[in-house]
Design a protein around this motif. Sequence first.
Motif, mmCIF file in Angstrom:
data_model
loop_
_atom_site.group_PDB
_atom_site.id
_atom_site.type_symbol
_atom_site.label_atom_id
_atom_site.label_comp_id
_atom_site.label_asym_id
_atom_site.label_seq_id
_atom_site.Cartn_x
_atom_site.Cartn_y
_atom_site.Cartn_z
ATOM 1 N N ARG A 292 103.713 22.810 52.180
ATOM 2 C CA ARG A 292 103.258 23.726 53.290
ATOM 3 C C ARG A 292 104.329 24.259 54.078
ATOM 4 N NH1 ARG A 292 99.368 20.828 57.182
ATOM 5 N NH2 ARG A 292 99.544 22.965 57.979
ATOM 6 N N LEU A 293 105.434 23.493 54.492
ATOM 7 C CA LEU A 293 106.543 23.920 55.342
ATOM 8 C C LEU A 293 107.425 24.904 54.352
ATOM 9 C CD1 LEU A 293 108.299 23.505 57.572
ATOM 10 C CD2 LEU A 293 109.657 21.780 56.527
ATOM 11 N N ALA A 294 107.638 24.947 53.057
ATOM 12 C CA ALA A 294 108.229 25.932 52.333
ATOM 13 C C ALA A 294 107.305 26.919 52.438
ATOM 14 C CB ALA A 294 108.350 25.220 51.076
ATOM 15 N N GLN A 295 106.313 27.062 52.364
ATOM 16 C CA GLN A 295 105.411 28.236 52.515
ATOM 17 C C GLN A 295 105.453 28.760 53.758
ATOM 18 O OE1 GLN A 295 101.481 26.602 51.288
ATOM 19 N NE2 GLN A 295 101.957 27.209 48.995
ATOM 20 N N PHE A 296 105.705 27.910 54.752
ATOM 21 C CA PHE A 296 105.667 28.496 56.027
ATOM 22 C C PHE A 296 106.858 29.267 56.223
ATOM 23 C CE2 PHE A 296 106.952 27.467 60.578
ATOM 24 C CZ PHE A 296 106.427 28.499 61.198
ATOM 25 N N GLN A 297 107.773 28.662 55.868
ATOM 26 C CA GLN A 297 109.247 29.194 55.820
ATOM 27 C C GLN A 297 109.588 30.412 55.036
ATOM 28 O OE1 GLN A 297 112.046 25.907 55.858
ATOM 29 N NE2 GLN A 297 111.909 25.850 58.266
ATOM 30 N N LYS A 298 108.748 30.632 54.084
ATOM 31 C CA LYS A 298 108.600 31.805 52.985
ATOM 32 C C LYS A 298 109.704 31.434 52.176
ATOM 33 C CE LYS A 298 105.720 34.940 55.760
ATOM 34 N NZ LYS A 298 105.723 36.149 56.637
ATOM 35 N N ASP A 299 110.052 30.167 51.763
ATOM 36 C CA ASP A 299 111.392 29.956 50.980
ATOM 37 C C ASP A 299 110.937 29.740 49.388
ATOM 38 O OD1 ASP A 299 113.575 28.910 49.542
ATOM 39 O OD2 ASP A 299 114.370 28.011 51.307
ATOM 40 N N THR A 300 111.001 30.693 48.756
ATOM 41 C CA THR A 300 110.179 30.814 47.562
ATOM 42 C C THR A 300 111.046 29.573 46.585
ATOM 43 O OG1 THR A 300 109.582 33.046 47.624
ATOM 44 C CG2 THR A 300 109.212 31.920 45.398
ATOM 45 N N GLU A 301 112.507 29.731 46.585
ATOM 46 C CA GLU A 301 112.986 28.959 45.591
ATOM 47 C C GLU A 301 112.837 27.197 46.089
ATOM 48 O OE1 GLU A 301 117.786 28.137 44.705
ATOM 49 O OE2 GLU A 301 117.361 29.765 45.877
ATOM 50 N N TRP A 302 112.962 27.125 47.526
ATOM 51 C CA TRP A 302 112.541 25.719 47.727
ATOM 52 C C TRP A 302 111.167 25.214 47.393
ATOM 53 C CZ3 TRP A 302 111.192 23.586 53.135
ATOM 54 C CH2 TRP A 302 111.607 22.305 53.198
ATOM 55 N N GLU A 303 110.119 26.260 47.463
ATOM 56 C CA GLU A 303 108.827 25.819 47.180
ATOM 57 C C GLU A 303 108.729 25.564 45.596
ATOM 58 O OE1 GLU A 303 104.516 28.034 47.360
ATOM 59 O OE2 GLU A 303 105.950 29.060 48.076
ATOM 60 N N ASN A 304 109.569 26.256 44.593
ATOM 61 C CA ASN A 304 109.306 26.203 43.258
ATOM 62 C C ASN A 304 110.183 24.589 43.102
ATOM 63 O OD1 ASN A 304 108.225 28.553 42.768
ATOM 64 N ND2 ASN A 304 110.443 29.718 42.629
ATOM 65 N N THR A 305 111.023 24.331 43.636
ATOM 66 C CA THR A 305 111.575 23.008 43.853
ATOM 67 C C THR A 305 110.758 21.974 43.988
ATOM 68 O OG1 THR A 305 113.788 23.573 44.340
ATOM 69 C CG2 THR A 305 113.469 21.492 44.425
ATOM 70 N N ILE A 306 109.911 22.029 45.110
ATOM 71 C CA ILE A 306 108.642 21.098 45.638
ATOM 72 C C ILE A 306 107.534 21.065 44.464
ATOM 73 C CG2 ILE A 306 107.248 20.546 47.198
ATOM 74 C CD1 ILE A 306 109.198 21.773 49.098
ATOM 75 N N ASN A 307 107.267 22.276 43.802
ATOM 76 C CA ASN A 307 106.145 22.372 42.926
ATOM 77 C C ASN A 307 106.430 21.602 41.796
ATOM 78 O OD1 ASN A 307 104.317 24.054 44.426
ATOM 79 N ND2 ASN A 307 105.201 26.039 43.626
ATOM 80 N N GLN A 308 108.005 21.694 41.358
ATOM 81 C CA GLN A 308 108.310 20.861 40.165
ATOM 82 C C GLN A 308 108.188 19.493 40.309
ATOM 83 O OE1 GLN A 308 112.224 22.282 39.201
ATOM 84 N NE2 GLN A 308 111.740 24.305 38.950
ATOM 85 N N ARG A 309 108.809 19.045 41.526
ATOM 86 C CA ARG A 309 108.413 17.657 41.818
ATOM 87 C C ARG A 309 107.117 17.117 42.071
ATOM 88 N NH1 ARG A 309 111.710 13.539 43.652
ATOM 89 N NH2 ARG A 309 110.542 11.404 43.328
ATOM 90 N N VAL A 310 105.796 17.880 42.373
ATOM 91 C CA VAL A 310 104.711 17.731 42.341
ATOM 92 C C VAL A 310 104.007 17.557 41.077
ATOM 93 C CG1 VAL A 310 102.605 18.693 42.785
ATOM 94 C CG2 VAL A 310 104.044 18.814 44.671
ATOM 95 N N ASP A 311 104.417 18.355 40.031
ATOM 96 C CA ASP A 311 104.273 18.407 38.706
ATOM 97 C C ASP A 311 104.880 16.894 38.155
ATOM 98 O OD1 ASP A 311 102.931 20.828 38.638
ATOM 99 O OD2 ASP A 311 104.641 21.892 38.109
ATOM 100 N N LYS A 312 105.686 16.743 38.357
ATOM 101 C CA LYS A 312 106.388 15.615 37.859
ATOM 102 C C LYS A 312 105.810 14.221 38.465
ATOM 103 C CE LYS A 312 110.856 12.606 38.061
ATOM 104 N NZ LYS A 312 112.181 12.711 38.512
ATOM 105 N N GLU A 313 105.271 14.241 39.767
ATOM 106 C CA GLU A 313 104.551 13.211 40.214
ATOM 107 C C GLU A 313 103.102 13.331 39.608
ATOM 108 O OE1 GLU A 313 104.326 9.995 42.711
ATOM 109 O OE2 GLU A 313 105.971 11.255 42.246
ATOM 110 N N LEU A 314 102.505 14.476 39.359
ATOM 111 C CA LEU A 314 101.344 14.244 38.767
ATOM 112 C C LEU A 314 101.332 13.696 37.463
ATOM 113 C CD1 LEU A 314 99.729 18.092 39.780
ATOM 114 C CD2 LEU A 314 98.986 15.570 40.624
ATOM 115 N N GLU A 315 102.436 13.866 36.687
ATOM 116 C CA GLU A 315 102.640 13.511 35.300
ATOM 117 C C GLU A 315 102.820 11.846 35.358
ATOM 118 O OE1 GLU A 315 102.324 14.476 31.991
ATOM 119 O OE2 GLU A 315 101.258 16.132 32.944
#
Length: 608
Positions: free
Chosen positions: A481-504
């Motif tokens: 949410r913080l990455a989306q609020f700051q509109k930092d797409t690159e950082w958001e992608n990094t966090i999404n990758q970690r989310v995917d890793k955690e889901l797996e």
Amino acid sequence: MIRHSYFPAFNFISSSLFSKTVNLVVMTACVSVFTALTSVIHITSVSAADFRHIPLPAEKQGELDALVTLLGSDSAQVREQAGRDIIKFGDSATETLRKALENQDYTISDSAHYYLRLLNQGLLRYGDSEEVRRMLTAYETFPDSRRAEALYSLSHLPPDDALSPLLRIVMSEKNVTLARSAAVAVMWNLPCTRIYPEWPQVIPLPETTPKYPNPERWEEQNLAALAEREKLQAEIRQYLESEPEKTVGKTLLLELFTLEQELREKTEQKEEADLKREKIMVRFMEMNTEYLEEIRKNPLPESMGFLKDFTYFVSDLFYQTKNAELGSQYYHQATIQYHLPLEIGNYVHENGRIVAILGRFQSIQRLAARGHWESAANEIIILKNSMKPFEQARFSTYFVSLLRSIGNYESALKILQASRRYFFLSSDTSKEETDQITAQILYLRLLAACKKSDYKQARELIDEMLEKGEVDIDGLILARRLAQFQKDTEWENTINQRVDKELEKIKEKIENPLRFHNETELITHNCNAFAWLAGNTDRRLDEALEYAERALEERPDTPGVMDTLATVHFARGEKEKAIEIQKEAHRNSPNELDILRNLHRFEVVTEQ
């Protein structure tokens, strides 16, 4: 309830005239035994009419009439079964059995007399919900502590379900403390006005998201609740005053109605109004003093729990009647007065201490749900400080959850840090468990930083969190949410990758669980965790739905799991379904603030 099957002599009564005479003798003896047994039961005979009595439908009345006729059967087995079936009707069978007392067949009339005695001791009635039946079955035989728990649980049910059984207890409970508790439970159960919740927003909401709950809708709901409260009080007062029995619970409840009514009355003269309010304050403090003296003489857990709950109730009542300042004054005076006598340390037995702690926490939860967040936070700290270290650690999750829900991250952080120190020194705690607590501490620090709009520190904490092996799921959600609020797409992608890793990682635990004695519970926990993370990050929602439903199948009606399922439905755009499930979760756990907050969000966004 004392059951018919406790009297096996009925099974041996034959159909002969002689046997029917024996039946009369046995019946009389059974009634005598019954009377002796019920003398040790802690409620009086429930002879009062039921509040809002529900008449039997014609079909059911015909069924009951037929069963009464069978009480005169020549077959002892038929009579026995008919009696059992009549008991299931509860108080609704009373009038029919009274008429049967005049029956020419003395077997029927004597049986009717016997079953009337049984029914007059019971609390269940035709039309009671399954929840009420579960809580009150064998209430008469419960120890005091369990009856106190039943009263607390009843007070959280909707008034349509709870008021009638609570009033039965008000009219029948012989234990003075529990009779008072029943009266206060009725007051808690009535519709109420609530303080508007300024839900903590650690990250500003998107401009497209409306404020929730809707302030105008909130005020409308409060006005409707007040009107319904006054209507119900008038109905209950009329009911109580029509009953000749004078009980402790009835006396207190009528006095509380009067005091509330006086607090609501508007007086043009300010001096007169101030004098009236001061008089009411004095009366409540007199009650506190009276109850406290009783506790000093006999410090029973249910008595101490009642006084705390009574104090919370009176504080809230002042708010209900728009006397908030007086409520704050009363709360602080009462807290100072009873602080030491009601310390948890005064409980002698450990089991009593744990029950008392849990009961106190639940009362604090209710205080917070009414909107009294500052008082609730203060009570949590008072409660924690009166507990032993191992108790503080054991209950830290409950305390932290409540404090986090109201935005008191600093106090929550202190409690969790103390808990980590305790568990770190404990030989029974695994490294994984300690790492989980560490991840939760990082999450609380992240919340505190975002609350102060210190997003630089927040980002540093997120980077630290991502480097750890154990990641807090809610921390990941907040990071995204913080990455989306700051509109930092690159950082958001990094966090999404970690989310995917955690889901797996979580999915692997579900599909290939470790073989422990609590394997099913662990799988359910992980199903819920997968669905919560996925639902709050808009990822793999089909799998999330599957796992959320699987978790709920294993733990039916569990509010936390229902909250997760509703969140997944909401993320999938199935908003009406989400609201339906969330309302049920709120019904099951009305004082859980996170569930209430999500319900507010779902409703406002759906309306928009």
